[in-house]
Scaffold this active site. Structure first.
Site: not given
Lengths: 331, 162, 736
Positions: C701-702
């Protein structure tokens, strides 16, 4: 948004009469600017007279080779019109560089001319703004002025006019036809918008009940070789930091006709008369373009943190003229 | 308050709403058609894109009363191969911009077919312009996707267009 | 790994999202889209001063708008329990966005703090009335100018998850004697998540039972928090969020809209829907802190780093805020002999900052990875080569083992796909018509974590499997991925698995954040499936059905279904789970340095006249451990890159330093990337499992956003010769 009443006008006469007779009534075109301003509590009309469906949606060729564009022609229809694309490509490009396809499908030509500024402080009802509340002050001064003007601004207001279409139209010497209960009048587009001076709340020379019914473009031979160049942060769907509408007619390397206007840098679409004067009759060289830009920007002044705009405008003018020269001299 | 007749997805509806109600709020709150999304309510994101007589518009800046005689199509009224292409190409993540992207893409394909140019289209040509990925990206720029699913959206539209 | 019935692994397959049909037909209902009889609509009134006291609120004009039911202010709103100081011992406290007790106080703590709410029969009436509420204030002196406060910053405390300062050797001394140095200041502005769905809440009280549809990334913690604030038992509160229209950290905590909607529903006795305006999203939800950073590098002439100093100043608020680990990448990326990192914070009269995609790492990597590129220029060494010369064998700051690190391989793969070898080393050496062309590179890095989640899995005699877990889905594809994992683990087809999520009535899970949800839930799903498999074997032995299908075994055993649970939601179970989770996190942090990492390669075009920047090509190669679903994982990575493009080129909240007021609280004023800004994005993943994580997952996600802004800044430098150290890199910075 405050409550208001709505009237759809079947014809021009009814529309202008309705606004003329009703205090605090306004014309409603595509709504892409006015509805937003109403929702943001910047505009509070009591009555909206919808003119978007008036039968003013044609683009007609004029006997002299010019074009008459009805005020309710949608922006997208204007951009796609074959005569506009071939005779005045700068107009088509200016429209297509503005907003989004959805908004262009909604927005009318007349409404586009009367767009209000996107100055951050104008849009924020918690900030003083002489345009929104005359006499309250200008919060942009000393604040964010990246989108402020460098020409034609005043101590009372540094806001810029946001339209792309107007920049192209003003370069071409467009004339606006206006209707009211007092009859018809024709106003050169250069004279439609006012500079702010001490009354930034008065943005145009129109009276409240005057309705734009058409825009006429004169024949401009140079316009066939024209271009709209818009510099913005994003690649699309953003207002101009600086924009340039230009048209050049060349005889060999001599400029026989030049049209130039600037956007994003002044309270009105800015016809660059000084630059045109330098260009006309001169040789189409980088040096000439530089001189033309310098002549126009001679009086330009930075407001707070927008000094970059002077240099950016100069460069964009030169780059646009350079491109037109390459294209105009192509066999 | 005015009785307003609106035509949405082929059905007529009578609404008792004041003129300040946007087409978007009329759809979402008065007709229960919540597939059309509100992302900004000021014409800056495209999540509310619907078709009016086949043309894409932002329903948030449209007063419902102004669109009373138009045929409105929302995502609920759409059955188009592009929907399946969006799934296959993962042209969305959270799904909030998706209805607008799909309506916009359908409107865009029709515009292109009709010869509508874009900011990246060159000189007019007789054959019409090819719908390149660059054209798709420019023409779809009125539809923001904060999840950043643009890659898949362009693939999905390109596949359906070609 | 077990196999499905037809012999195919599902893990690793690019399977279409299971919620795809709902999202492409308008069928997915988000939090403001639930109909209730008697539903009302709310609109917030934000304060227009940064600090002060409310002296009067005139609600007469608002109350007179037809359709208005009530206007609630601190003068008439029901009393609420105030938020408690955040402590890890009480999860309900961690989720509060601010420490302000909204509509229960006359104090204003930031420009934008909601001071009233209008409840009306329609949304347009509520909004019309909200604009008519007139609030008078006694203004108090406010500290709002981050740049001016920078010198007053104080050292930031660290915690096991987010380290504060760190030191190895004497970096300042080494810097002083290094033959080649770079010492520069970098700044990043305030960023807003701006998920396309504005924060939305529909709140319904029935007696003392509360049902809340909320656009939250944290249903379990939000439920606890609402119970605390409204003084009802947790069992009486249900939070539902099966569809959340993007979060990126901005919906991780409970912001004013949620609390006030529930409050308004209690006050009116009617269901209340509150969909924030886009302006509210900017003013009443925390944003990413601005930062000022210093990176100083010293190297020998061969490019070996002898000194690495990375310091940061960020902003927090008097009424809350999250610390950011801005300098964390400097602890992990380079094998420098001496390292010093230090983080400090200013405290302003401002909306508390909050986590936004890769908090700390996203902006810290901009400074560090720009500086490394600058050093490569000073040394005349290719920036990829410089990184390879300083690639560590162990975690640089403390010598911990890497659980797994394949950054070298990622660089090799990315460089090959991108064609890095075609880059001419000289800046401003490539031109294509009006465009100056440049290539840039930067490292992506994001720590990996695993928490604990409670899960139940049911295997039914009809062959279907139901996974139940209160995790959240806001576009990551988690439901799809967990179905793949469960199907593989139990040997059933993908279609046989149903995943229930996004409901606090389900077994409690973690919040969606820190790139940990997939691995965390996967760990529990695998454990539960393991239990089921063992139970099934026992049943098979007992009934003599060894080797038969689950349906056959359960039918023979006359058992309609078998369940397996991991974790418990009883009070004791929850406490035990929390203790286990904290112990595991601390143990993991002590033992390993584990992270997802990658290499970004990009090409930019800069208009030689106007300074307009267009990103024209992108390749990123990642080591994210095992990829469960190529389709959804690649979308997450691309999404991070797209947000990074925005961060590099446009995104900036314009905070007026005189007033502390955001001046561009809109999507026309705050620019996020549009289609035309984003080129095709080529993603490659090494797909090697991390040995210490469930299924080897490191999270996607990051990591995608980290390094992106630096790669672009480096490419712009390569294209133009101009080094821009202040984000965003807009044309004005390139023409002057």
């Amino acid at each position: 948004m405050r409550a208001f009443s709505y009237v759809s006008a079947p014809d021009v006469a009814t529309a202008v009469r309705a606004v003329s007779e009703t205090p605090n009534a306004k014309f409603l075109g595509g709504g892409t600017n006015l509805v937003d301003l109403m929702r943001e509590n910047i505009e509070h009309p009591d009555v909206l007279v919808d003119v978007s469906r008036l039968p003013l949606n044609g683009v007609e060729e004029l006997p002299d080779g010019g074009l008459r564009i009805g005020a309710t022609v949608r922006n997208s229809a204007l951009a796609a019109h074959p005569l506009v694309r071939t005779r005045y490509p700068v107009v088509s490009q200016a429209v297509l560089n503005g907003a989004s396809a959805q908004l262009r499908n909604m927005a009318t030509v007349g409404g586009n001319l009367l767009q209000r500024t996107r100055c951050l402080y104008f849009y924020d009802t918690a900030s003083p703004c002489n345009k929104r509340e005359p006499g309250s002050g200008c919060a942009a001064l000393g604040g964010f002025t990246r989108d402020a003007g460098i020409l034609g601004v005043s101590e009372r207001c540094v806001a810029t006019h946001p339209s792309d279409l107007c920049v192209a139209l003003v370069a071409l010497g467009a004339v606006v036809e206006v209707e009211s209960t007092r009859g018809t009048r024709r106003i050169p587009l250069t004279d439609l918008h006012r500079l702010p001076a001490d009354t930034p709340q008065r943005e145009t020379v129109l009276e409240r009940d005057e309705l734009i019914t058409a825009v006429e473009l004169p024949p401009v031979p140079a316009a066939a070789n024209s271009r709209y160049r818009k510099v913005r942060d994003r690649a699309s769907y953003a207002f101009a930091l600086v924009s340039v509408a230009a048209a050049l007619r060349l005889d060999g390397d001599t400029i026989t006709e030049a049209r130039l206007a600037l956007g994003g840098i002044a309270p009105k679409p800015w016809r660059a008369n000084e630059a045109e004067h330098v260009l006309t009759g001169a040789r189409a060289t980088e040096e000439t373009f530089d001189r033309a830009a310098a002549a126009e920007l001679d009086r330009a002044q930075a407001v707070g943190d927008n000094a970059f705009k002077i240099e950016l405008t100069r460069r964009t003018i030169v780059a646009t003229l350079r491109e037109l020269t390459h294209e105009g001299s192509r066999p | 308050m005015a009785e307003l007749r609106v035509r949405v997805n082929g059905a007529d509806h009578l609404l008792d709403i004041p003129p300040q109600v946007s087409l978007l709020d009329a759809l979402r709150e008065h007709l229960g058609l919540t597939g059309t999304k509100k992302g900004c309510d000021q014409g800056a994101c495209g999540a509310c894109t619907v078709l009016a007589d086949g043309e894409r518009i932002n329903a948030c800046l449209a007063l419902a009363v102004q669109y009373a005689d138009r045929e409105i199509t929302t995502i609920e009224g759409i059955d188009h191969p592009i929907q399946e292409a969006f799934v296959r190409h993962d042209g969305f993540q959270c799904g909030y911009c998706t209805s607008g992207q799909i309506c916009s893409a359908i409107g865009m394909l029709a515009e292109h077919k009709d010869g509508m140019p874009s900011a990246v289209t060159g000189e007019p040509s007789a054959e019409g312009e090819e719908l390149t990925d660059e054209e798709i990206r420019e023409r779809m720029s009125g539809n923001l996707c904060r999840c950043g699913a643009y890659h898949g959206i362009v693939e999905a539209i390109g596949e359906v267009a070609r | 790994m077990t196999r499905t019935v037809d012999g195919e692994h599902l893990v690793g397959q690019p399977i279409d999202r299971i919620d795809g049909p709902a999202k492409t037909t308008g069928g997915a209902r988000f939090s403001a889209e639930h109909a209730y009889p008697g539903l009302t609509h709310a609109a917030l009134v934000p304060a227009t001063v940064s600090r002060g006291r409310i002296t009067a609120i005139d609600t007469a004009a608002a109350a007179a708008v037809p359709g208005v039911i009530t206007v609630l202010t601190h003068g008439n709103a029901p009393k609420l329990n105030p938020p408690k100081r955040p402590t890890p011992a009480n999860l309900s406290t961690l989720v509060s966005g601010t420490q302000v007790n909204y509509l229960n106080t006359d104090e204003v703590h930031w420009d934008g703090q909601p001071v009233a709410v209008v409840v009306a029969e329609t949304s347009h009436a509520a909004r019309e009335a909200a604009a008519l509420v007139h609030v008078s204030y006694e203004r108090l002196p406010a500290v709002v100018d981050f740049a001016a406060e920078e010198p007053n910053a104080v050292a930031q405390k660290g915690n096991p998850v987010m380290p504060g300062s760190a030191k190895k050797g004497d970096a300042d001394a080494a810097l002083a004697v290094a033959p080649v140095t770079v010492d520069a200041r970098y700044t990043t502005p305030q960023h807003h998540h701006n998920a396309l769905e504005p924060h939305a809440t529909t709140a319904v009280w029935q007696g003392d039972e509360l049902t809340v549809h909320d656009s939250t990334q944290s249903i379990t913690w939000l439920r606890k928090h609402l119970a605390l604030r409204f003084g009802v038992p947790e069992a009486k509160v249900r939070v539902l969020a099966p569809f959340v229209g993007g979060g990126f950290g901005g919906k991780g905590f409970a912001w004013p809209g949620t609390i006030i909607a529930v409050l308004a529903a209690r006050a009116t006795g009617r269901p209340v829907r509150l969909l924030l305006t886009r302006e509210d999203v900017h003013r009443a939800v925390g944003a990413r802190t601005p930062s000022a950073q210093r990176v100083a590098l010293g190297a020998d002439t061969g490019g070996r780093l002898t000194a690495l100093v990375h310091t940061s100043v960020t902003r927090t608020s008097r009424v809350g805020g999250q610390p950011e680990q801005v300098t964390a990448p400097a602890q992990h990326l380079y094998d420098a002999t001496n390292i010093r990192t230090a983080q400090s914070q200013t405290t302003l009269d401002w909306m508390p900052n909050t986590s936004m995609r890769a908090p700390g790492d996203a902006i810290g990597s901009f400074a560090l990875e720009s500086a490394i590129d600058e050093l490569a220029g000073e040394l005349g060494i290719d920036p990829v080569e410089l990184r390879m010369r300083n690639e560590p064998e162990r975690n640089p700051i403390d010598g911990k083992r890497f659980s797994h690190r394949m950054l070298r391989e990622a660089y090799a793969l990315g460089a090959r796909r991108f064609g890095w070898e075609n880059r001419s080393p000289e800046p401003r050496s490539t031109r294509d018509g009006r465009w100056l062309v440049g290539m840039g590179v930067a490292t992506a890095y994001h720590p990996a974590m695993q928490f604990t989640a409670n899960v139940t899995v049911r295997l039914a005699a009809d062959g279907t499997v139901t996974v139940r877990c209160g995790f959240q889905e806001m576009g990551m594809g988690n439901a799809t991925v967990q179905a793949q994992i469960a199907a593989d683990a139990l040997g059933v087809p993908f279609e046989a698995v149903r995943v229930e999520y996004g409901d606090s009535a389900l077994p409690a899970s973690v919040m969606a954040g820190g790139s940990m949800q997939t691995s965390t839930v996967a760990g529990s799903v695998l454990a539960a499936c393991g239990k089921l498999t063992r139970r099934l074997s026992t049943l098979a032995r007992r009934t003599g059905m060894q080797g038969r299908t689950p349906t056959e075994i359960l039918t023979a055993a006359r058992v309609p279904f078998i369940d397996a649970a991991v974790g418990s939601d009883t009070r004791l179970g929850a406490l035990a789970g929390q203790a286990r989770m904290l112990a595991k996190v601390v143990r993991d942090q002590r033992t390993w340095a584990k992270a997802a990492c990658g290499a970004h390669f990009c090409e930019v075009r800069v208009d030689a006249d106007t300074g307009e920047v267009r990103v024209s090509r992108w390749t990123a190669a990642f080591d994210v451990g095992r990829v469960i679903n190529r389709k959804t994982a690649f979308s997450q990575l691309r999404g991070g890159i797209v947000m990074g493009i925005g961060m590099a080129l446009f995104e900036e909240a314009l905070v007026d330093r005189r007033t502390g007021r955001i001046m561009n609280p809109s999507l026309s004023g705050y620019h996020v990337p549009v289609h035309a800004d984003v080129p095709p994005i080529d993603i490659a993943c090494l797909d090697e499992p991390d040995p210490t994580m469930p299924l080897g997952i490191l999270g996607v996600g990051e990591v995608g956003i980290t390094g992106v802004a630096a790669a672009i800044a480096n490419a712009i430098h390569h294209a133009t010769g101009s080094r821009i150290r202040d984000l965003p890199i807009t044309p004005d910075k390139l023409v002057t």
